[in-house]
Design a protein around this motif. Structure first.
Motif, PDB file in Angstrom:
ATOM      1  N   LEU A 145       0.837  -1.203   0.000  1.00 56.14           N
ATOM      2  CA  LEU A 145       0.000   0.000   0.000  1.00 56.14           C
ATOM      3  C   LEU A 145       0.877   1.260   0.000  1.00 56.14           C
ATOM      4  O   LEU A 145       0.592   2.239  -0.693  1.00 56.14           O
ATOM      5  CB  LEU A 145      -0.944  -0.019   1.224  1.00 56.14           C
ATOM      6  N   ARG A 146       1.951   1.213   0.762  1.00 62.20           N
ATOM      7  CA  ARG A 146       2.876   2.357   0.834  1.00 62.20           C
ATOM      8  C   ARG A 146       3.440   2.668  -0.562  1.00 62.20           C
ATOM      9  O   ARG A 146       3.457   3.808  -1.016  1.00 62.20           O
ATOM     10  CB  ARG A 146       4.010   1.982   1.788  1.00 62.20           C
ATOM     11  N   ALA A 147       3.893   1.611  -1.264  1.00 66.44           N
ATOM     12  CA  ALA A 147       4.488   1.816  -2.592  1.00 66.44           C
ATOM     13  C   ALA A 147       3.433   2.303  -3.592  1.00 66.44           C
ATOM     14  O   ALA A 147       3.714   3.149  -4.446  1.00 66.44           O
ATOM     15  CB  ALA A 147       5.134   0.528  -3.076  1.00 66.44           C
ATOM     16  N   VAL A 148       2.210   1.780  -3.472  1.00 67.86           N
ATOM     17  CA  VAL A 148       1.124   2.232  -4.364  1.00 67.86           C
ATOM     18  C   VAL A 148       0.895   3.731  -4.140  1.00 67.86           C
ATOM     19  O   VAL A 148       0.773   4.519  -5.088  1.00 67.86           O
ATOM     20  CB  VAL A 148      -0.175   1.431  -4.096  1.00 67.86           C
ATOM     21  N   LEU A 149       0.859   4.138  -2.866  1.00 68.73           N
ATOM     22  CA  LEU A 149       0.620   5.556  -2.561  1.00 68.73           C
ATOM     23  C   LEU A 149       1.767   6.434  -3.044  1.00 68.73           C
ATOM     24  O   LEU A 149       1.541   7.549  -3.529  1.00 68.73           O
ATOM     25  CB  LEU A 149       0.375   5.735  -1.067  1.00 68.73           C
ATOM     26  N   LEU A 150       3.001   5.939  -2.955  1.00 68.43           N
ATOM     27  CA  LEU A 150       4.133   6.717  -3.488  1.00 68.43           C
ATOM     28  C   LEU A 150       3.931   6.951  -4.985  1.00 68.43           C
ATOM     29  O   LEU A 150       4.261   8.008  -5.511  1.00 68.43           O
ATOM     30  CB  LEU A 150       5.459   5.985  -3.255  1.00 68.43           C
ATOM     31  N   GLY A 151       3.383   5.935  -5.642  1.00 73.44           N
ATOM     32  CA  GLY A 151       3.175   6.022  -7.093  1.00 73.44           C
ATOM     33  C   GLY A 151       2.050   6.947  -7.516  1.00 73.44           C
ATOM     34  O   GLY A 151       2.064   7.472  -8.627  1.00 73.44           O
ATOM     35  N   ILE A 152       1.055   7.149  -6.638  1.00 76.72           N
ATOM     36  CA  ILE A 152      -0.069   8.020  -7.042  1.00 76.72           C
ATOM     37  C   ILE A 152      -0.027   9.374  -6.327  1.00 76.72           C
ATOM     38  O   ILE A 152      -0.911  10.200  -6.507  1.00 76.72           O
ATOM     39  CB  ILE A 152      -1.456   7.353  -6.810  1.00 76.72           C
ATOM     40  N   LEU A 153       1.029   9.598  -5.546  1.00 72.23           N
ATOM     41  CA  LEU A 153       1.113  10.822  -4.744  1.00 72.23           C
ATOM     42  C   LEU A 153       1.079  12.091  -5.606  1.00 72.23           C
ATOM     43  O   LEU A 153       0.369  13.036  -5.318  1.00 72.23           O
ATOM     44  CB  LEU A 153       2.405  10.766  -3.922  1.00 72.23           C
ATOM     45  N   HIS A 154       1.883  12.105  -6.648  1.00 70.03           N
ATOM     46  CA  HIS A 154       1.851  13.281  -7.527  1.00 70.03           C
ATOM     47  C   HIS A 154       2.022  12.880  -8.985  1.00 70.03           C
ATOM     48  O   HIS A 154       2.679  11.881  -9.287  1.00 70.03           O
ATOM     49  CB  HIS A 154       2.883  14.335  -7.122  1.00 70.03           C
ATOM     50  N   GLY A 155       1.419  13.695  -9.835  1.00 65.60           N
ATOM     51  CA  GLY A 155       1.483  13.410 -11.265  1.00 65.60           C
ATOM     52  C   GLY A 155       0.549  14.354 -11.992  1.00 65.60           C
ATOM     53  O   GLY A 155      -0.094  15.204 -11.371  1.00 65.60           O
ATOM     54  N   PRO A 156       0.476  14.226 -13.305  1.00 66.27           N
ATOM     55  CA  PRO A 156      -0.356  15.146 -14.078  1.00 66.27           C
ATOM     56  C   PRO A 156      -1.846  14.944 -13.827  1.00 66.27           C
ATOM     57  O   PRO A 156      -2.283  13.845 -13.494  1.00 66.27           O
ATOM     58  CB  PRO A 156       0.000  14.811 -15.524  1.00 66.27           C
ATOM     59  N   ARG A 157      -2.590  16.011 -13.976  1.00 63.81           N
ATOM     60  CA  ARG A 157      -4.059  15.919 -13.875  1.00 63.81           C
ATOM     61  C   ARG A 157      -4.588  15.472 -15.214  1.00 63.81           C
ATOM     62  O   ARG A 157      -4.342  16.107 -16.225  1.00 63.81           O
ATOM     63  CB  ARG A 157      -4.626  17.297 -13.524  1.00 63.81           C
ATOM     64  N   ASN A 158      -5.304  14.364 -15.226  1.00 61.31           N
ATOM     65  CA  ASN A 158      -5.839  13.927 -16.513  1.00 61.31           C
ATOM     66  C   ASN A 158      -7.305  14.320 -16.637  1.00 61.31           C
ATOM     67  O   ASN A 158      -7.929  14.721 -15.646  1.00 61.31           O
ATOM     68  CB  ASN A 158      -5.630  12.419 -16.716  1.00 61.31           C
ATOM     69  N   LYS A 159      -7.817  14.188 -17.862  1.00 62.75           N
ATOM     70  CA  LYS A 159      -9.179  14.679 -18.118  1.00 62.75           C
ATOM     71  C   LYS A 159     -10.249  13.818 -17.450  1.00 62.75           C
ATOM     72  O   LYS A 159     -11.140  14.323 -16.807  1.00 62.75           O
ATOM     73  CB  LYS A 159      -9.427  14.715 -19.631  1.00 62.75           C
ATOM     74  N   GLY A 160     -10.128  12.482 -17.562  1.00 62.06           N
ATOM     75  CA  GLY A 160     -11.176  11.596 -17.029  1.00 62.06           C
ATOM     76  C   GLY A 160     -11.024  11.377 -15.533  1.00 62.06           C
ATOM     77  O   GLY A 160     -10.801  12.313 -14.774  1.00 62.06           O
ATOM     78  N   VAL A 161     -11.120  10.115 -15.123  1.00 63.09           N
ATOM     79  CA  VAL A 161     -10.989   9.760 -13.710  1.00 63.09           C
ATOM     80  C   VAL A 161      -9.539  10.026 -13.282  1.00 63.09           C
ATOM     81  O   VAL A 161      -8.615   9.609 -13.971  1.00 63.09           O
ATOM     82  CB  VAL A 161     -11.293   8.246 -13.531  1.00 63.09           C
TER      83      VAL A 161
END
Ligand SMILES: C[S@@+](CC[C@H](N)C(=O)[O-])C[C@H]1O[C@@H](n2cnc3c(N)ncnc32)[C@H](O)[C@@H]1O
Length: 376
Positions: A145-161
């Motif tokens: 879970l920790r590694a998953v959260l590191l991966g979704i912590l920051h990134g570009p805003r996409n149009k859909g979900v």
């Protein structure tokens, strides 16, 4: 156990490889490099990477059904690499996230403009709660879970979900607070509400739905030489890539992910223990030599050592000379068998391409050595 002869990631369906991309890391080599080394030594029983970064070598070992050990001094790298060795179901990871979020919001919310602009208020509360709970847990499910959260912590805003929890930001590195706030305010870009549980669920299904069976191993957070000197196991294949001389941004560029792992909510400018921070080339060569010596002590006779190395334009060095000097200096029984230009996979896959901000690295080489004599 025998490694299979697959030398290319194209031998596996795309969904089997997804876990390897759980979180980007500033410098990473393509999966094909360790896969080629595994294929070149089919009698391999255990694999080592003393500078494992995000654990690409470990994932290649998993794909070829071998146990592996990784070492890295950067907590972000170690946390990502750990996930490459874990076998858990998507359901267990989502259940843990739900359980944490349902047990009430907790943790300290960092103050300041950056935090108000980077995450929507409710999303930040959830993130802080997950952070606080995970800091106290060390089960395999928590590590995933920790590694998953590191991966979704920051990134570009996409149009859909939405795929990422933050306001617009690169996924490979975290922008510095001053720059980021200016960027968002100038564009009046308010952070969007991204419910953490839903984002975790989507990502986990994608990453773990077809993950291959794990085959054991461990990731150590620490200095390679110190850790190798404490290890008991023996290896017969080492695939690694040390930081290129003069590389200084591993720590500061991952400051937001470091915060999530327990650091204070500011950009840390030190890079303690990072081997590339040596004062001059001679000291760097010596430091690398010590790693090859410590590695040899943990290897069987006949072991193969494959190193990818390069240089940064800012450092103006000859990577081949430096690497050869370090292997020679190690006096550990390694005999160099081959030095060649790094393979030419699709350009975007080359580690050099990850150095965008520092300028492109030049001259990446692969060195292969064999342990002919065991060190005393
Ligand atoms: C070029 S990266 C390795 C990337 C890796 N091949 C991958 O695919 O992700 C080099 C790594 O060495 C680590 N490192 C630097 N100094 C170290 C030390 N003294 N002991 C262990 N790891 C160290 C850095 O933190 C960095 O993650």
């Amino acid at each position: 156990m025998m490694a299979t002869a697959a030398t290319s990631s194209l031998n596996w369906p795309e969904d089997v490889l997804r876990l390897n991309a759980i979180c980007p890391y500033y410098t990473m080599f393509p999966l094909d490099f360790p896969l080629q080394q595994l294929a070149a030594r089919p009698e391999t029983t255990r694999v080592l990477d003393p500078f494992c970064g995000r654990g690409t070598t470990l994932y290649a070992a998993r794909l070829t059904r071998l146990p592996s050990v990784g070492i890295d001094i950067n907590p972000v790298a170690a946390a990502i690499a750990e996930a490459k060795l874990i076998q858990v179901t998507p359901g267990s990871v989502v259940r843990l996230a739900r359980q944490i979020l349902n047990s009430g919001l907790s943790g300290e919310i960092p103050e300041g403009e950056f935090w108000r602009w980077c995450f929507e208020q409710e999303t930040l509360r959830e993130l802080v709660t997950l952070r606080a709970a995970l800091l106290e847990m060390n089960t395999p499910t928590a590590a995933m879970l920790r590694a998953v959260l590191l991966g979704i912590l920051h990134g570009p805003r996409n149009k859909g979900v939405p795929s990422y929890l933050s306001n617009q930001m690169p996924r490979t590195y975290a922008s510095k607070p001053g720059y980021a706030v200016k960027f968002w305010t100038k564009r009046e870009m308010e952070p969007a509400r991204v419910p953490a549980l839903a984002a975790i669920e989507r990502r986990v299904q994608r990453l773990l739905g077809a993950a291959p069976l794990a085959h054991g191993g461990k990731v150590y957070l620490g200095d390679s030489v110190e850790t190798l000197n404490r290890l008991r196991q023996k290896f017969d294949l080492v695939v690694t890539s040390p930081p290129y001389y003069g590389m200084r941004t591993y720590v500061a560029d991952q400051w937001l992910r470091s915060w999530f792992l327990g650091s204070s909510p500011e950009v840390p400018y030190g890079s303690q223990g990072q081997i590339a921070r040596q004062p001059n080339q001679k000291a760097f060569i010596q430091a690398l030599a010590e790693v090859w010596t410590a590695t040899a002590r943990r290897c069987h006779q006949g072991a193969r050592l494959a190193i990818r190395f390069g240089s940064l334009p800012s450092a103006r060095t000859d990577p081949e000379q430096m690497l050869l000097a370090s292997v020679k200096e190690s006096k550990a029984g390694w005999v160099v068998k081959e030095v060649r230009q790094a393979g030419t996979p699709a350009k975007r896959n080359r580690q050099a391409e990850q150095f965008g901000k520092a300028g492109s690295a030049i001259d990446e080489i692969d060195l292969v050595a064999e342990l002919v004599d065991l060190p005393r």
